[in-house]
Write an enzyme that holds these catalytic residues in place. Structure first.
Site, mmCIF file in Angstrom:
data_model
loop_
_atom_site.group_PDB
_atom_site.id
_atom_site.type_symbol
_atom_site.label_atom_id
_atom_site.label_comp_id
_atom_site.label_asym_id
_atom_site.label_seq_id
_atom_site.Cartn_x
_atom_site.Cartn_y
_atom_site.Cartn_z
ATOM 1 C CD GLU A 149 49.093 41.936 35.857
ATOM 2 O OE1 GLU A 149 48.295 41.326 36.043
ATOM 3 O OE2 GLU A 149 49.932 42.283 35.125
ATOM 4 C CG HIS B 89 22.635 24.453 36.995
ATOM 5 N ND1 HIS B 89 21.647 23.973 36.435
ATOM 6 C CD2 HIS B 89 23.094 24.082 35.520
ATOM 7 C CE1 HIS B 89 22.112 23.333 35.528
ATOM 8 N NE2 HIS B 89 22.750 23.628 34.533
ATOM 9 C CE LYS C 26 55.771 40.521 39.893
ATOM 10 N NZ LYS C 26 56.702 40.413 38.630
HETATM 11 O O1 PA5 Z 1 51.827 40.968 32.984
HETATM 12 C C1 PA5 Z 1 53.093 40.826 34.278
HETATM 13 O O2 PA5 Z 1 53.691 41.563 33.328
HETATM 14 C C2 PA5 Z 1 52.465 40.143 35.459
HETATM 15 O O3 PA5 Z 1 51.151 39.981 35.818
HETATM 16 C C3 PA5 Z 1 53.781 38.899 35.253
HETATM 17 O O4 PA5 Z 1 53.868 38.371 33.913
HETATM 18 C C4 PA5 Z 1 54.011 38.449 36.320
HETATM 19 O O5 PA5 Z 1 53.888 39.195 37.392
HETATM 20 C C5 PA5 Z 1 54.912 37.508 35.847
HETATM 21 O O6 PA5 Z 1 56.219 37.990 35.870
HETATM 22 P P1 PA5 Z 1 57.282 38.018 35.261
HETATM 23 O O7 PA5 Z 1 57.715 37.465 34.294
HETATM 24 O O8 PA5 Z 1 58.736 39.099 35.651
HETATM 25 O O9 PA5 Z 1 58.132 36.921 36.009
#
Ligand code: PA5
Length: 471
Positions: free
Chosen positions: A297, A326, A440
């Site tokens: 990410e 394996h 989202k």
């Molecule tokens: O790293 C990030 O920003 C995302 O992966 C969030 O952690 C994830 O979308 C969850 O978001 P939030 O903590 O705002 O609910």
């Protein structure tokens, strides 16, 4: 911590080098040619930290007060609940899962309470697969659980929908007492969760505003669940602080975070954008899940910092030693030369088990007798390393002296720094996630959330699927 030196995790990158691994390995020139870039990235990391653009770097040092508050809260509450349930997703779930699985007994929830140090059972509900939540209700009583709603943005549909389901269930059962079963971890201002928490009187822990989701494990996002699972959060932070010390070294040869970022960057430049994370310890399996999110990410980006389309990023792949010897290792040893492998080992496992000396008359079994599984797993790790080496596959090994809070704190922090540093080398913003936001937003639009009408129109304009391509 006085024993820091013998608890230091080690990064061995011998087998990334051409002199060991052959043609696909790295040369001195690969490093020398990047000296200027590395120096600029090192300066940028320092400058951004000083400018408050990387608040996650200071987490190991500035949370004494919040740690006291968390520990006091846990001391007051832990006895009252059978289970502690995290409702969160992505950066708000993967860290809590990874740390709990790493440090605690693998069958933690099955242990009698006294063998869990008196702490409640521990669950993380991240996905919204309906079966997951419904089946959870088969094994917990909601009125005996503490639910930790974790959302940095305070608006993520998955987490908020879980919260809405649980809140209603609790209120139906407990009336106004329901609020004692919910604790929120969120931003101090942004999103719905903080407002709801304030209105409805939920205990709340705050995620510092400058710390993004996947860099938040060392905030109350991770610290509160860890403390509820009996994990020593001070030692976790001490491990991170120790790694911070190492990652401040200007000389990259003494800086594991920068070196790990650089090795991956060189691999990408040499056409090996896939990186397999393969711990040889079940306890570290979920560290790979946490790492995969952090790495993918943060570093998978369309634009560079100059706004040019670059579509860069490494692809993290999760594997487990020896299980995946394996399964996937065949591909890694003989498939395309498009990946590097990161093996993760442990010097001293927390338990030892000896294989009995039986079947001495069957040489192909008898040789195992008297050895330990500790020796077997270590030898298998070395054998995979050798198989990769002998087929010319660049690989490196991270070794933890033991799996404990101090070494896990180091590991998390090492990967976070490596991610920031790789982001600098790639000249991208490692701290945003427009691709995630797009998904989202599409969800909000399809569900008819007010304010997303234009997005809905955009979605409705996509070409209709053809039956001819569905068989
Ligand atoms: O790293 C990030 O920003 C995302 O992966 C969030 O952690 C994830 O979308 C969850 O978001 P939030 O903590 O705002 O609910």
């Amino acid at each position: 911590m006085s024993n820091s030196a013998n608890q230091k995790i080690r990064l061995d990158y011998n087998n990334m080098m051409q002199e060991f691994v052959g043609g696909y390995g790295f040369t001195r020139e690969d490093f020398d040619g990047l000296a200027e870039k590395v120096s600029a990235a090192t300066t940028a990391m320092k400058a951004k930290r000083a400018q408050g653009l990387m608040d996650w770097r200071d987490l190991p040092h500035n949370q004494d007060k919040i740690v006291d508050e968390i520990l006091a809260y846990v001391a007051a509450k832990a006895d009252a609940f059978d289970a502690f349930v995290v409702l969160g997703i992505g950066g708000s779930a993967l860290g809590p899962m990874a740390v709990q699985q790493a440090v605690n007994h693998p069958y933690y929830n099955e242990l009698p309470r006294d063998k869990r140090g008196g702490y409640p059972k521990f669950y993380v509900v991240d996905n919204v697969d309906p079966e997951r939540l419904v089946y959870l209700f088969d094994i917990i009583d909601v009125d005996k659980c503490l639910f930790n709603v974790v959302s940095k943005s305070g608006s993520t549909s998955e987490t908020m929908s879980q919260f809405m389901i649980i809140k209603q269930m609790l209120e139906e059962k407990l009336g106004p007492d329901a609020c004692r079963h919910i604790v929120c971890t969120t931003d101090s201002e942004k999103g719905n969760l903080i407002k709801i928490a304030q209105q409805e009187g939920y205990k709340t822990f705050i995620i510092p505003s400058g710390v993004g989701g996947r860099f938040s494990e060392l905030t109350p996002v991770g610290l509160l669940p860890a403390a509820f699972a009996g994990i020593d959060i001070r030692a976790l932070l001490a491990g991170a602080a120790y790694m911070d010390e190492l990652c401040n070294n200007e000389d990259i040869q003494s800086n594991p975070g920068h070196m790990y970022g650089l090795l991956n960057y060189i691999a990408m430049r040499k056409g090996m954008p896939m990186s397999v994370m393969m711990p040889y310890a079940d306890s570290l399996k979920y560290i790979s899940d946490w790492y995969a999110q952090l790495w993918a990410e943060s570093l998978g980006k369309k634009y560079d910092n100059g706004g040019n389309v670059v579509n860069v990023g490494p692809t993290p792949i999760k594997a487990l030693g020896v299980t995946d010897q394996h399964s996937q290792v065949q591909l890694y040893v003989e498939g395309p030369y498009d990946k590097i492998v990161v093996l993760m080992g442990v010097d001293e496992y927390r338990e030892t088990i000896t294989i009995p000396k039986i079947y001495g008359d069957i040489p192909s079994l008898g040789f195992l007798g008297g050895a330990t599984h500790n020796e077997l797993i270590t030898v298998e790790q070395l054998s995979t390393e050798y198989a990769l080496l002998s087929s010319g596959r660049p690989n490196m090994t991270i070794t933890l002296p033991r799996v404990n809070e101090f070494t896990i704190g180091q590991l998390l922090y090492l990967f976070e720094v490596a991610t920031g540093f790789a982001g600098e080398l790639l000249n991208i913003n490692a701290f945003d996630q427009p691709g995630v936001e797009e998904g989202k937003n599409a969800t909000y639009a399809m569900f008819g959330r007010p304010g997303y009408e234009d997005k809905k129109k955009e979605l409705d304009a996509r070409p209709a699927k053809k039956d001819g391509f569905i068989i």
